[in-house]
Enzyme design. Structure first.
Site, PDB file in Angstrom:
ATOM      1  N   ASN A 169       8.895  -0.013  -6.637  1.00  0.00           N
ATOM      2  CA  ASN A 169      10.002  -0.820  -6.115  1.00  0.00           C
ATOM      3  C   ASN A 169      11.230  -0.631  -6.995  1.00  0.00           C
ATOM      4  O   ASN A 169      11.118  -0.378  -8.187  1.00  0.00           O
ATOM      5  CB  ASN A 169       9.608  -2.308  -6.120  1.00  0.00           C
ATOM      6  CG  ASN A 169      10.714  -3.200  -5.573  1.00  0.00           C
ATOM      7  OD1 ASN A 169      11.294  -2.920  -4.543  1.00  0.00           O
ATOM      8  ND2 ASN A 169      11.019  -4.275  -6.293  1.00  0.00           N
ATOM      9  N   ASP A 185       8.289  -9.079  -8.462  1.00  0.00           N
ATOM     10  CA  ASP A 185       9.032  -8.231  -9.413  1.00  0.00           C
ATOM     11  C   ASP A 185       8.454  -8.297 -10.825  1.00  0.00           C
ATOM     12  O   ASP A 185       9.195  -8.273 -11.812  1.00  0.00           O
ATOM     13  CB  ASP A 185      10.531  -8.617  -9.418  1.00  0.00           C
ATOM     14  CG  ASP A 185      11.166  -8.435  -8.047  1.00  0.00           C
ATOM     15  OD1 ASP A 185      10.811  -7.485  -7.340  1.00  0.00           O
ATOM     16  OD2 ASP A 185      12.018  -9.266  -7.675  1.00  0.00           O
ATOM     17  N   GLY A 220       2.674 -10.123  -8.207  1.00  0.00           N
ATOM     18  CA  GLY A 220       3.719 -11.120  -8.463  1.00  0.00           C
ATOM     19  C   GLY A 220       5.034 -10.689  -7.817  1.00  0.00           C
ATOM     20  O   GLY A 220       5.104  -9.668  -7.136  1.00  0.00           O
ATOM     21  N   ARG A 233       0.730 -13.921   8.233  1.00  0.00           N
ATOM     22  CA  ARG A 233       1.296 -12.996   7.250  1.00  0.00           C
ATOM     23  C   ARG A 233       0.274 -11.919   6.873  1.00  0.00           C
ATOM     24  O   ARG A 233       0.610 -10.759   6.659  1.00  0.00           O
ATOM     25  CB  ARG A 233       1.688 -13.832   6.025  1.00  0.00           C
ATOM     26  CG  ARG A 233       2.425 -13.108   4.960  1.00  0.00           C
ATOM     27  CD  ARG A 233       3.904 -13.076   5.226  1.00  0.00           C
ATOM     28  NE  ARG A 233       4.520 -12.234   4.219  1.00  0.00           N
ATOM     29  CZ  ARG A 233       5.808 -12.141   4.005  1.00  0.00           C
ATOM     30  NH1 ARG A 233       6.649 -12.830   4.736  1.00  0.00           N
ATOM     31  NH2 ARG A 233       6.278 -11.343   3.078  1.00  0.00           N
ATOM     32  N   ASP A 265       3.034  -5.197  -8.418  1.00  0.00           N
ATOM     33  CA  ASP A 265       1.738  -5.870  -8.536  1.00  0.00           C
ATOM     34  C   ASP A 265       1.766  -7.109  -7.642  1.00  0.00           C
ATOM     35  O   ASP A 265       2.628  -7.215  -6.764  1.00  0.00           O
ATOM     36  CB  ASP A 265       1.387  -6.170 -10.009  1.00  0.00           C
ATOM     37  CG  ASP A 265       2.312  -7.204 -10.622  1.00  0.00           C
ATOM     38  OD1 ASP A 265       3.173  -7.774  -9.902  1.00  0.00           O
ATOM     39  OD2 ASP A 265       2.183  -7.464 -11.837  1.00  0.00           O
ATOM     40  N   HIS A 301      14.656  -2.784  -8.169  1.00  0.00           N
ATOM     41  CA  HIS A 301      15.178  -4.155  -8.183  1.00  0.00           C
ATOM     42  C   HIS A 301      16.545  -4.154  -8.872  1.00  0.00           C
ATOM     43  O   HIS A 301      16.704  -3.554  -9.936  1.00  0.00           O
ATOM     44  CB  HIS A 301      14.196  -5.058  -8.943  1.00  0.00           C
ATOM     45  CG  HIS A 301      14.682  -6.476  -9.025  1.00  0.00           C
ATOM     46  ND1 HIS A 301      14.637  -7.334  -7.953  1.00  0.00           N
ATOM     47  CD2 HIS A 301      15.250  -7.160 -10.049  1.00  0.00           C
ATOM     48  CE1 HIS A 301      15.156  -8.508  -8.312  1.00  0.00           C
ATOM     49  NE2 HIS A 301      15.535  -8.429  -9.582  1.00  0.00           N
ATOM     50  N   ILE A 330       7.665  -9.302   0.503  1.00  0.00           N
ATOM     51  CA  ILE A 330       6.578  -9.246  -0.480  1.00  0.00           C
ATOM     52  C   ILE A 330       5.327  -8.819   0.277  1.00  0.00           C
ATOM     53  O   ILE A 330       4.953  -9.467   1.266  1.00  0.00           O
ATOM     54  CB  ILE A 330       6.339 -10.651  -1.093  1.00  0.00           C
ATOM     55  CG1 ILE A 330       7.631 -11.227  -1.680  1.00  0.00           C
ATOM     56  CG2 ILE A 330       5.230 -10.597  -2.126  1.00  0.00           C
ATOM     57  CD1 ILE A 330       8.145 -10.528  -2.884  1.00  0.00           C
TER      58      ILE A 330
END
Ligand code: GRF
Length: 209
Positions: free
Chosen positions: A116, A154, A152, A74, A150, A118, A101
């Protein structure tokens, strides 16, 4: 003579139908890059054969695909994605329905300028099924959130949100379509304002100048 307005460079990342990408393309075409404050210089994806890439091609934009399965780890995928984005020297990177992600390397290079969108009112219903989760929970209002990314899921600083009422007869697809109408307008508005006005991130607050 007045100085030429600065036009910011956007790289847009997609995984699906790309209607948010199209909304940006349409607004920039209608307004002009100088008045809007930004131009899309490339589109990236994590998979082939999606309408988002077809939209990029029709717009004559360079596109690249970086699939997780083509890399041993990844981390390698993340570094390759970051490199491909960096090659287009973006001022802002926009995740417009990009369903991956990103990792440390990507955030080290683009943190603070990676936006982003959402389809829920964060911090409620983060993750890949924001519309389904809001519906299953019985929320009466939901909506969309445009935020900086960041490390995390969302969790980054919120820039703007739009509210959509849940109707009794809604299923996931009907609700998502109504959210996307609001989401496209919100994204176009936010990206333009970030590009034209500049901004600062103060803890969890985003101040657009
Ligand atoms: C948007 O609702 C986005 O928030 C979600 O997927 C949708 C993408 O739509 N993650 P599109 O590909 O821009 O049409």
């Amino acid at each position: 003579m007045a100085a030429k307005p600065v036009v910011k460079r956007l790289v847009v990342l997609v995984s699906g139908s790309g209607t948010n990408l199209q909304a940006l393309l349409d607004e920039i075409a209608a307004t002009g890059t100088e008045a809007y404050g930004a131009e899309i210089v490339a589109v990236g994806a994590d998979r082939d054969g999606i309408e988002g890439l077809a939209r990029a091609e029709r717009a004559g934009l360079p596109a690249f695909v970086r699939k997780v399965k083509d890399y041993d780890t990844r981390e390698e995928w993340d570094a390759a994605l970051a490199e491909s984005v960096a090659a287009h020297e973006p001022d802002l990177v926009v995740s417009a329905g990009f369903m991956k992600i990103v990792g440390k390397e990507f955030l080290a290079r683009f943190g603070g300028r990676f936006v982003n969108t959402h389809p829920a009112l964060l911090p409620s219903f983060p993750g890949a099924h924001g519309v389904r989760d809001a519906l299953a929970y019985g929320a009466r209002v939901t909506g969309c959130t445009v935020h900086f990314v960041d490390d995390g899921v969302d969790t980054g600083p919120i820039i703007a949100q739009g509210v959509v009422e849940v109707r009794d007869e809604d299923d996931e697809s009907a609700l998502h379509e109504r959210i996307k109408e609001v989401e496209r307008r919100l994204l176009v508005d936010v990206v333009g304002r970030l590009a034209r006005n500049g901004y600062r991130i103060e803890g969890r607050k985003v101040v657009i100048q």
